[in-house]
Design a protein around this motif. Structure first.
Motif, short mmCIF file in Angstrom:
data_model
loop_
_atom_site.label_atom_id
_atom_site.label_comp_id
_atom_site.label_asym_id
_atom_site.label_seq_id
_atom_site.Cartn_x
_atom_site.Cartn_y
_atom_site.Cartn_z
N ARG A 1 0.95 -1.39 0.22
CA ARG A 1 0.31 0.09 0.08
C ARG A 1 1.03 1.36 -0.09
O ARG A 1 0.59 2.28 -0.88
CB ARG A 1 -0.93 0.02 1.39
CG ARG A 1 -1.88 1.05 1.24
CD ARG A 1 -3.07 0.77 2.32
NE ARG A 1 -2.29 0.98 3.78
CZ ARG A 1 -2.38 0.35 4.63
NH1 ARG A 1 -2.94 -1.23 4.48
NH2 ARG A 1 -1.86 0.06 5.90
N THR B 1 1.64 3.82 -3.18
CA THR B 1 1.26 5.31 -2.98
C THR B 1 2.35 6.43 -3.32
O THR B 1 2.27 7.34 -4.04
CB THR B 1 0.83 5.69 -1.45
OG1 THR B 1 -0.12 4.60 -1.00
CG2 THR B 1 0.12 7.07 -1.34
N LEU C 1 -8.60 3.88 -11.79
CA LEU C 1 -7.49 3.14 -11.19
C LEU C 1 -7.97 1.73 -11.62
O LEU C 1 -9.28 1.27 -11.56
CB LEU C 1 -7.42 3.10 -9.63
CG LEU C 1 -7.28 4.42 -8.85
CD1 LEU C 1 -7.15 4.35 -7.34
CD2 LEU C 1 -6.01 4.88 -9.61
N VAL D 1 -4.78 -0.58 -4.52
CA VAL D 1 -5.63 0.42 -4.72
C VAL D 1 -5.66 1.56 -3.42
O VAL D 1 -5.97 2.70 -3.63
CB VAL D 1 -7.01 -0.12 -4.89
CG1 VAL D 1 -8.12 0.90 -5.00
CG2 VAL D 1 -6.82 -1.03 -6.29
N GLU D 2 -5.92 1.05 -2.43
CA GLU D 2 -6.25 1.80 -1.12
C GLU D 2 -5.55 3.17 -0.76
O GLU D 2 -6.08 4.19 -0.75
CB GLU D 2 -6.32 0.84 0.17
CG GLU D 2 -6.90 1.53 1.09
CD GLU D 2 -6.80 0.83 2.46
OE1 GLU D 2 -6.48 -0.23 2.48
OE2 GLU D 2 -6.87 1.59 3.59
N TRP E 1 -6.15 5.37 -3.66
CA TRP E 1 -7.51 6.13 -3.62
C TRP E 1 -7.57 6.99 -2.58
O TRP E 1 -8.44 8.06 -2.84
CB TRP E 1 -8.44 4.84 -3.46
CG TRP E 1 -9.91 4.94 -4.07
CD1 TRP E 1 -10.11 5.79 -5.02
CD2 TRP E 1 -10.63 4.19 -3.91
NE1 TRP E 1 -11.19 5.86 -5.48
CE2 TRP E 1 -11.80 4.77 -4.80
CE3 TRP E 1 -11.11 2.92 -3.09
CZ2 TRP E 1 -13.04 4.06 -4.70
CZ3 TRP E 1 -12.17 2.10 -3.41
CH2 TRP E 1 -13.13 2.94 -4.14
N ASN E 2 -6.82 7.03 -1.46
CA ASN E 2 -6.74 7.91 -0.43
C ASN E 2 -6.28 9.40 -1.03
O ASN E 2 -6.65 10.44 -0.58
CB ASN E 2 -6.04 7.56 0.73
CG ASN E 2 -6.73 6.58 1.49
OD1 ASN E 2 -8.21 6.63 1.49
ND2 ASN E 2 -6.20 5.71 2.25
N PRO F 1 -9.31 10.78 -4.00
CA PRO F 1 -10.65 9.96 -3.69
C PRO F 1 -11.69 9.78 -4.92
O PRO F 1 -12.70 9.06 -4.75
CB PRO F 1 -11.25 10.61 -2.51
CG PRO F 1 -10.31 11.81 -2.11
CD PRO F 1 -9.24 11.54 -3.13
N SER F 2 -11.87 10.93 -5.83
CA SER F 2 -12.65 11.00 -6.60
C SER F 2 -12.45 9.95 -7.98
O SER F 2 -12.92 9.97 -8.65
CB SER F 2 -13.00 12.22 -7.08
OG SER F 2 -11.74 12.86 -7.73
N ALA F 3 -11.34 9.29 -7.71
CA ALA F 3 -10.90 8.20 -9.09
C ALA F 3 -11.98 7.20 -9.19
O ALA F 3 -12.54 6.82 -7.76
CB ALA F 3 -9.56 7.79 -8.70
N GLU F 4 -12.32 6.49 -10.19
CA GLU F 4 -13.01 5.50 -10.34
C GLU F 4 -12.21 4.26 -10.14
O GLU F 4 -10.95 4.21 -10.71
CB GLU F 4 -13.78 5.46 -11.71
CG GLU F 4 -14.90 6.64 -11.90
CD GLU F 4 -15.52 6.54 -13.10
OE1 GLU F 4 -15.19 5.45 -14.08
OE2 GLU F 4 -16.32 7.45 -13.55
N VAL F 5 -12.66 3.13 -9.52
CA VAL F 5 -11.81 1.83 -9.60
C VAL F 5 -12.53 0.88 -10.58
O VAL F 5 -13.67 0.33 -10.43
CB VAL F 5 -11.52 1.26 -8.39
CG1 VAL F 5 -11.02 -0.04 -8.17
CG2 VAL F 5 -10.96 2.41 -7.32
#
Ligand code: PRP
Ligand code: URA
Length: 208
Positions: free
Chosen positions: A34, A38, A73, A84-85, A88-89, A92-96
């Motif tokens: 993770r 990042t 993502l 991902v996590e 994504w933090n 946060p508006s990204a689509e997975v």
């Protein structure tokens, strides 16, 4: 290797050493995946486009910025999930959007088993996430899917890359930047990266 960007960040090198360690247990392994993901995503997104956006501070109005591009993502199941996590933090508006591929143990070719992309693309930039770029078959197949979907800008964010996988990417998708924590030596006879870190999926999910 013009489109391969191995990180030079000391934190990445430090964390990668712990990730490789055979004695690192799954909980710590997931944490390191993770964190490294990042840090690599921070580097991989340095050229995202911005548009001006005015903002009212407590003192006055000023000119600010916001991201112009819609980010997707795309973790390759299973091992990409752990990347991902943390990313994504940061966004946060990204689509997975998940892509399910496994590597046939005998042929080492990717076999697709999950893809629920809608007909029209909903994002303009995709970060493909998979810790291991080994033969490169899984990354190439995923990027083939995203190109057919119509995504304009694609980047690959991995942790370890073998020269064989990098070469396959350059053959099929030479314009796609490859962000890695490190480039390793070679593949063994079973297609594992050397020195590597073993099986990234099994080590995250405790299934080895
Ligand atoms: C691993 C890894 C990549 C792929 C890399 O997945 O996470 O997706 O192998 O190999 P390649 O570059 O030779 O295609 P695996 O097939 O083991 O599935 P898993 O993530 O479900 O464990
Ligand atoms: N997949 C892994 O998880 N590890 C490797 O070394 C190669 C492919």
């Amino acid at each position: 290797m013009p489109n391969v960007i191995p990180s030079t960040h000391p934190l990445v090198a430090h964390k990668l050493t712990r990730l490789r360690d055979v004695n690192t247990e799954p909980k710590k392994f997931r944490e390191l995946i993770r964190e490294i993901a990042t840090l690599l995503a921070y580097e991989a997104t340095a050229d995202l486009l911005l548009i001006p956006k005015p903002v009212q501070t407590p003192l006055m109005q000023t000119e600010g910025m916001e991201l112009k591009e819609k980010i997707g993502l795309v973790p390759i199941l299973r091992a990409g999930l752990g990347m991902v996590e943390g990313i994504w933090n940061l966004m946060p508006s990204a689509e997975v959007w998940h892509i399910g591929l496994y590597r046939d143990e005998r042929t080492l070719k990717p076999v697709e088993y999950y893809n629920k992309l809608p007909v029209e693309p909903t994002v303009s930039v995709c970060l493909v996430l998979d810790p291991m770029l080994a033969t490169g078959g899984s990354a190439v197949a995923t990027i083939d899917v995203l190109k057919r979907w119509g995504v304009a800008k694609i980047k690959f964010v991995g942790i370890l890359g073998a020269p064989e996988g990098i070469a396959l990417m350059e053959q099929h998708h030479p314009e796609v930047p490859i962000h890695l924590a490190a480039i390793d030596q070679r593949l063994n006879e079973r297609g594992y990266i050397l020195p590597g870190l073993g099986d990234a999926g099994d080590r995250q999910f405790g299934t080895g």
